[in-house]
Scaffold this motif. Structure first.
Motif, mmCIF file in Angstrom:
data_model
loop_
_atom_site.group_PDB
_atom_site.id
_atom_site.type_symbol
_atom_site.label_atom_id
_atom_site.label_comp_id
_atom_site.label_asym_id
_atom_site.label_seq_id
_atom_site.Cartn_x
_atom_site.Cartn_y
_atom_site.Cartn_z
ATOM 1 N N UNK A 18 39.415 40.106 33.572
ATOM 2 C CA UNK A 18 40.173 40.399 34.801
ATOM 3 C C UNK A 18 39.467 39.889 36.059
ATOM 4 N N UNK A 19 38.373 39.208 35.886
ATOM 5 C CA UNK A 19 37.692 38.644 37.053
ATOM 6 C C UNK A 19 38.566 37.543 37.649
ATOM 7 N N UNK A 20 38.684 37.507 38.945
ATOM 8 C CA UNK A 20 39.446 36.455 39.613
ATOM 9 C C UNK A 20 40.915 36.774 39.822
ATOM 10 N N UNK A 21 41.384 37.903 39.301
ATOM 11 C CA UNK A 21 42.798 38.253 39.477
ATOM 12 C C UNK A 21 43.113 38.441 40.959
ATOM 13 N N UNK A 22 42.232 39.073 41.679
ATOM 14 C CA UNK A 22 42.449 39.291 43.116
ATOM 15 C C UNK A 22 42.511 37.965 43.859
ATOM 16 N N UNK A 23 41.650 37.036 43.477
ATOM 17 C CA UNK A 23 41.657 35.729 44.131
ATOM 18 C C UNK A 23 42.970 34.990 43.873
ATOM 19 N N UNK A 24 43.487 35.084 42.668
ATOM 20 C CA UNK A 24 44.760 34.436 42.342
ATOM 21 C C UNK A 24 45.896 35.099 43.110
ATOM 22 N N UNK A 25 45.901 36.435 43.150
ATOM 23 C CA UNK A 25 46.939 37.150 43.905
ATOM 24 C C UNK A 25 46.877 36.785 45.378
ATOM 25 N N UNK A 26 45.683 36.703 45.934
ATOM 26 C CA UNK A 26 45.535 36.330 47.339
ATOM 27 C C UNK A 26 46.040 34.909 47.567
ATOM 28 N N UNK A 27 45.725 34.012 46.664
ATOM 29 C CA UNK A 27 46.173 32.624 46.801
ATOM 30 C C UNK A 27 47.696 32.521 46.775
ATOM 31 N N UNK A 28 48.345 33.410 46.057
ATOM 32 C CA UNK A 28 49.804 33.405 46.009
ATOM 33 C C UNK A 28 50.428 34.039 47.258
#
Length: 186
Positions: A18-28
């Motif tokens: 689950x690492x990086x999920x926040x970064x992907x959500x932010x990028x979207x």
């Protein structure tokens, strides 16, 4: 271990990571939030310009309605004050027309005098449309009309020139009719 077992282990670990999920959500979400921010900022700038233009119409009518007699030079100065009130917005596209109108016994509003900047003044004796509840027959009012062409500096939400307009009517304060000592009359 090589082959399918290693690949399945890698996919299993990747699916559970689950690492990086926040970064992907932010990028979207970030582009949408940035677009909302710029759109709101642009809308607020346009709204402020419209409010300043309407306040200019009100203040110009108020300055004239407080006098007994005005001159062309005083009207030009009052119009110039209206341009200063537009700051920090440019006043180059601001048009202002000040007129004294009187409703005759037949209910027709006629121009007593008119002065303008950036637009043509009304012809004295000509008719204009004044809302019925502003003045009764035999009464006069100071009528100020302003327009302003607003060009957004961002041009995201408002890509074209937006034209604002305002009309303001005020009854003379100290006299029945504000006179203009050197304006053309009918």
């Amino acid at each position: 271990m090589t082959g399918p077992g290693k690949a399945q282990g890698f996919l299993s670990r990747l699916r559970g990571d689950r690492r990086g999920v926040s970064a992907v959500e932010f990028a979207l979400i970030a582009p949408i939030m940035i677009a909302f921010y710029f759109g709101l900022a642009e809308f607020c700038q346009g709204y402020m310009a419209q409010k300043r233009m309407a306040h200019t119409a009100s203040a110009v009518a108020d300055l004239v309605a407080q006098t007994d007699v005005v001159t062309n030079d005083e009207l030009d100065d009052i119009i110039a004050i209206g341009g200063l009130m537009m700051k920090p917005f440019s006043s180059t596209t601001l048009t202002t027309r000040i007129s004294s109108v009187t409703r005759d016994a037949n209910g027709v509003a006629k121009v007593d005098w008119s002065r303008a900047s950036g637009v043509t003044a009304y012809t004295p004796g000509g008719t204009v449309t004044v809302p019925a509840d502003i003045i009764s027959n035999g009464e006069s009012a100071v009528m100020t009309e302003t327009t302003y062409d607003y060009t957004s500096p961002i041009k995201y939400l408002m890509p074209a020139v937006t034209k604002f307009s305002s009309a303001f009517y005020l009854r003379p304060r100290r006299v029945d009719k504000v006179l203009c000592s050197n304006c053309p009359t009918s």
